[in-house]
Scaffold this motif. Structure first.
Motif, PDB file in Angstrom:
ATOM      1  N   PRO A   1      28.859  38.520  41.016  1.00 33.17           N
ATOM      2  CA  PRO A   1      29.941  37.652  40.526  1.00 33.17           C
ATOM      3  C   PRO A   1      30.616  38.136  39.241  1.00 33.17           C
ATOM      4  O   PRO A   1      31.792  37.860  39.034  1.00 33.17           O
ATOM      5  CB  PRO A   1      29.245  36.313  40.287  1.00 33.17           C
ATOM      6  CG  PRO A   1      28.052  36.338  41.160  1.00 33.17           C
ATOM      7  CD  PRO A   1      27.628  37.776  41.229  1.00 33.17           C
ATOM      8  N   GLN A   2      29.919  38.851  38.398  1.00 31.66           N
ATOM      9  CA  GLN A   2      30.496  39.286  37.126  1.00 31.66           C
ATOM     10  C   GLN A   2      31.261  40.599  37.210  1.00 31.66           C
ATOM     11  O   GLN A   2      31.731  41.119  36.202  1.00 31.66           O
ATOM     12  CB  GLN A   2      29.396  39.378  36.057  1.00 31.66           C
ATOM     13  CG  GLN A   2      28.754  38.031  35.744  1.00 31.66           C
ATOM     14  CD  GLN A   2      29.777  36.946  35.437  1.00 31.66           C
ATOM     15  OE1 GLN A   2      30.670  37.123  34.613  1.00 31.66           O
ATOM     16  NE2 GLN A   2      29.670  35.808  36.119  1.00 31.66           N
ATOM     17  N   THR A   3      31.442  41.122  38.409  1.00 29.51           N
ATOM     18  CA  THR A   3      32.200  42.356  38.591  1.00 29.51           C
ATOM     19  C   THR A   3      33.671  42.101  38.265  1.00 29.51           C
ATOM     20  O   THR A   3      34.253  41.119  38.735  1.00 29.51           O
ATOM     21  CB  THR A   3      32.078  42.840  40.058  1.00 29.51           C
ATOM     22  OG1 THR A   3      30.701  42.952  40.400  1.00 29.51           O
ATOM     23  CG2 THR A   3      32.783  44.166  40.261  1.00 29.51           C
ATOM     24  N   PRO A   4      34.291  42.966  37.452  1.00 28.82           N
ATOM     25  CA  PRO A   4      35.713  42.785  37.130  1.00 28.82           C
ATOM     26  C   PRO A   4      36.587  42.893  38.385  1.00 28.82           C
ATOM     27  O   PRO A   4      36.305  43.697  39.280  1.00 28.82           O
ATOM     28  CB  PRO A   4      36.020  43.935  36.168  1.00 28.82           C
ATOM     29  CG  PRO A   4      34.697  44.353  35.624  1.00 28.82           C
ATOM     30  CD  PRO A   4      33.705  44.094  36.716  1.00 28.82           C
ATOM     31  N   VAL A   5      37.643  42.094  38.447  1.00 30.61           N
ATOM     32  CA  VAL A   5      38.527  42.129  39.608  1.00 30.61           C
ATOM     33  C   VAL A   5      39.189  43.497  39.768  1.00 30.61           C
ATOM     34  O   VAL A   5      39.464  43.914  40.898  1.00 30.61           O
ATOM     35  CB  VAL A   5      39.586  40.997  39.595  1.00 30.61           C
ATOM     36  CG1 VAL A   5      38.928  39.643  39.715  1.00 30.61           C
ATOM     37  CG2 VAL A   5      40.491  41.077  38.393  1.00 30.61           C
ATOM     38  N   THR A   6      39.409  44.208  38.680  1.00 30.08           N
ATOM     39  CA  THR A   6      40.006  45.541  38.790  1.00 30.08           C
ATOM     40  C   THR A   6      39.062  46.492  39.525  1.00 30.08           C
ATOM     41  O   THR A   6      39.510  47.337  40.300  1.00 30.08           O
ATOM     42  CB  THR A   6      40.361  46.108  37.409  1.00 30.08           C
ATOM     43  OG1 THR A   6      39.213  46.025  36.556  1.00 30.08           O
ATOM     44  CG2 THR A   6      41.509  45.334  36.776  1.00 30.08           C
ATOM     45  N   THR A   7      37.774  46.355  39.291  1.00 31.39           N
ATOM     46  CA  THR A   7      36.784  47.175  39.997  1.00 31.39           C
ATOM     47  C   THR A   7      36.804  46.859  41.483  1.00 31.39           C
ATOM     48  O   THR A   7      36.776  47.754  42.328  1.00 31.39           O
ATOM     49  CB  THR A   7      35.375  46.933  39.417  1.00 31.39           C
ATOM     50  OG1 THR A   7      35.371  47.293  38.042  1.00 31.39           O
ATOM     51  CG2 THR A   7      34.325  47.730  40.167  1.00 31.39           C
ATOM     52  N   VAL A   8      36.886  45.576  41.810  1.00 31.47           N
ATOM     53  CA  VAL A   8      36.917  45.157  43.214  1.00 31.47           C
ATOM     54  C   VAL A   8      38.196  45.664  43.888  1.00 31.47           C
ATOM     55  O   VAL A   8      38.157  46.136  45.027  1.00 31.47           O
ATOM     56  CB  VAL A   8      36.781  43.631  43.336  1.00 31.47           C
ATOM     57  CG1 VAL A   8      36.966  43.178  44.773  1.00 31.47           C
ATOM     58  CG2 VAL A   8      35.416  43.191  42.824  1.00 31.47           C
TER      59      VAL A   8
ATOM     60  N   ILE B   1      39.444  48.404  52.738  1.00 30.54           N
ATOM     61  CA  ILE B   1      39.025  47.100  53.235  1.00 30.54           C
ATOM     62  C   ILE B   1      39.838  46.003  52.565  1.00 30.54           C
ATOM     63  O   ILE B   1      40.427  46.216  51.509  1.00 30.54           O
ATOM     64  CB  ILE B   1      37.513  46.849  53.000  1.00 30.54           C
ATOM     65  CG1 ILE B   1      37.163  47.021  51.521  1.00 30.54           C
ATOM     66  CG2 ILE B   1      36.678  47.775  53.873  1.00 30.54           C
ATOM     67  CD1 ILE B   1      35.728  46.699  51.174  1.00 30.54           C
ATOM     68  N   GLY B   2      39.863  44.831  53.171  1.00 31.35           N
ATOM     69  CA  GLY B   2      40.640  43.723  52.632  1.00 31.35           C
ATOM     70  C   GLY B   2      39.808  42.589  52.086  1.00 31.35           C
ATOM     71  O   GLY B   2      40.354  41.599  51.601  1.00 31.35           O
ATOM     72  N   ALA B   3      38.467  42.724  52.160  1.00 25.57           N
ATOM     73  CA  ALA B   3      37.604  41.653  51.662  1.00 25.57           C
ATOM     74  C   ALA B   3      36.267  42.224  51.228  1.00 25.57           C
ATOM     75  O   ALA B   3      35.774  43.196  51.801  1.00 25.57           O
ATOM     76  CB  ALA B   3      37.390  40.593  52.726  1.00 25.57           C
ATOM     77  N   VAL B   4      35.705  41.581  50.213  1.00 24.28           N
ATOM     78  CA  VAL B   4      34.399  41.950  49.669  1.00 24.28           C
ATOM     79  C   VAL B   4      33.597  40.667  49.530  1.00 24.28           C
ATOM     80  O   VAL B   4      34.136  39.634  49.109  1.00 24.28           O
ATOM     81  CB  VAL B   4      34.564  42.652  48.298  1.00 24.28           C
ATOM     82  CG1 VAL B   4      33.234  42.853  47.612  1.00 24.28           C
ATOM     83  CG2 VAL B   4      35.300  43.975  48.461  1.00 24.28           C
ATOM     84  N   LEU B   5      32.323  40.730  49.868  1.00 26.40           N
ATOM     85  CA  LEU B   5      31.453  39.573  49.694  1.00 26.40           C
ATOM     86  C   LEU B   5      30.905  39.540  48.282  1.00 26.40           C
ATOM     87  O   LEU B   5      30.667  40.584  47.675  1.00 26.40           O
ATOM     88  CB  LEU B   5      30.314  39.613  50.708  1.00 26.40           C
ATOM     89  CG  LEU B   5      30.749  39.550  52.169  1.00 26.40           C
ATOM     90  CD1 LEU B   5      29.528  39.623  53.085  1.00 26.40           C
ATOM     91  CD2 LEU B   5      31.563  38.307  52.455  1.00 26.40           C
ATOM     92  N   VAL B   6      30.711  38.344  47.759  1.00 29.38           N
ATOM     93  CA  VAL B   6      30.177  38.148  46.411  1.00 29.38           C
ATOM     94  C   VAL B   6      28.798  37.532  46.555  1.00 29.38           C
ATOM     95  O   VAL B   6      28.644  36.498  47.216  1.00 29.38           O
ATOM     96  CB  VAL B   6      31.102  37.237  45.580  1.00 29.38           C
ATOM     97  CG1 VAL B   6      30.547  37.047  44.174  1.00 29.38           C
ATOM     98  CG2 VAL B   6      32.523  37.810  45.541  1.00 29.38           C
ATOM     99  N   ALA B   7      27.799  38.177  45.971  1.00 28.77           N
ATOM    100  CA  ALA B   7      26.423  37.695  46.105  1.00 28.77           C
ATOM    101  C   ALA B   7      25.690  37.804  44.780  1.00 28.77           C
ATOM    102  O   ALA B   7      25.948  38.704  43.979  1.00 28.77           O
ATOM    103  CB  ALA B   7      25.684  38.497  47.166  1.00 28.77           C
ATOM    104  N   GLU B   8      24.796  36.849  44.571  1.00 31.67           N
ATOM    105  CA  GLU B   8      23.869  36.897  43.441  1.00 31.67           C
ATOM    106  C   GLU B   8      22.511  37.186  44.047  1.00 31.67           C
ATOM    107  O   GLU B   8      21.931  36.316  44.695  1.00 31.67           O
ATOM    108  CB  GLU B   8      23.847  35.570  42.698  1.00 31.67           C
ATOM    109  CG  GLU B   8      25.040  35.369  41.817  1.00 31.67           C
ATOM    110  CD  GLU B   8      24.971  34.076  41.038  1.00 31.67           C
ATOM    111  OE1 GLU B   8      24.839  34.157  39.804  1.00 31.67           O
ATOM    112  OE2 GLU B   8      25.043  33.001  41.661  1.00 31.67           O
ATOM    113  N   GLY B   9      22.052  38.408  43.858  1.00 31.67           N
ATOM    114  CA  GLY B   9      20.818  38.811  44.513  1.00 31.67           C
ATOM    115  C   GLY B   9      21.008  38.746  46.014  1.00 31.67           C
ATOM    116  O   GLY B   9      21.929  39.327  46.569  1.00 31.67           O
TER     117      GLY B   9
END
Length: 140
Positions: free
Chosen positions: A18-25, A34-42
């Motif tokens: 979740p804390q990944t910067p949007v620019t990195t994504v 790709i057009g989508a990335v999943l966000v996971a905590e552990g």
């Protein structure tokens, strides 16, 4: 013959914290095409962020994208399907919830894939405009 979500899904989806910067994504989406990335905590699936989410929730808000995290831009109200679900279920879920991409989770709710409306169009109606567009190599 019934087809299952596992037959058309993209396995091993790209996942970020979740804390990944949007620019990195955004760069990951570009580099991985790709057009989508999943966000996971552990192991816990927390959300999904699409290229549209980055534009509407991050860029359009006018904040500094280098300081904004993916947690601020992702959709957290997720609906999911399982690999063994038939494609009709995936279509029904997308229709009922007005979504274009659905995470695929196993029995322990661990993300194992993602299925998109384009994946379904290629499989169900390859001659349609969406099926044709979805099966074409993207612009680089």
């Amino acid at each position: 013959m019934t087809q299952h979500v596992s037959d058309v899904m993209t396995a091993s989806p790209v996942t970020v914290e979740p804390q990944t910067p949007v620019t990195t994504v955004a760069r990951m989406m570009r580099d991985e095409n790709i057009g989508a990335v999943l966000v996971a905590e552990g192991e816990r699936l927390r959300g999904l962020v699409s290229d549209r989410d980055l534009v509407v929730r991050a860029m359009a808000e006018g904040g500094d994208p280098s300081r904004m995290t993916v947690a601020e831009a992702c959709s957290e109200d997720l609906v999911t399907v399982k690999p063994g679900d038939d494609l009709t279920r995936a279509v029904k879920v997308m229709r009922e919830h007005s979504v274009r991409r659905v995470p695929v989770v196993d029995d322990s709710q661990h993300a194992v894939g993602i299925v998109s409306i384009g994946d379904l169009a290629i499989e169900r109606d390859p001659g349609s405009a969406l099926g044709d567009i979805s099966s074409t190599r993207p612009n680089q």
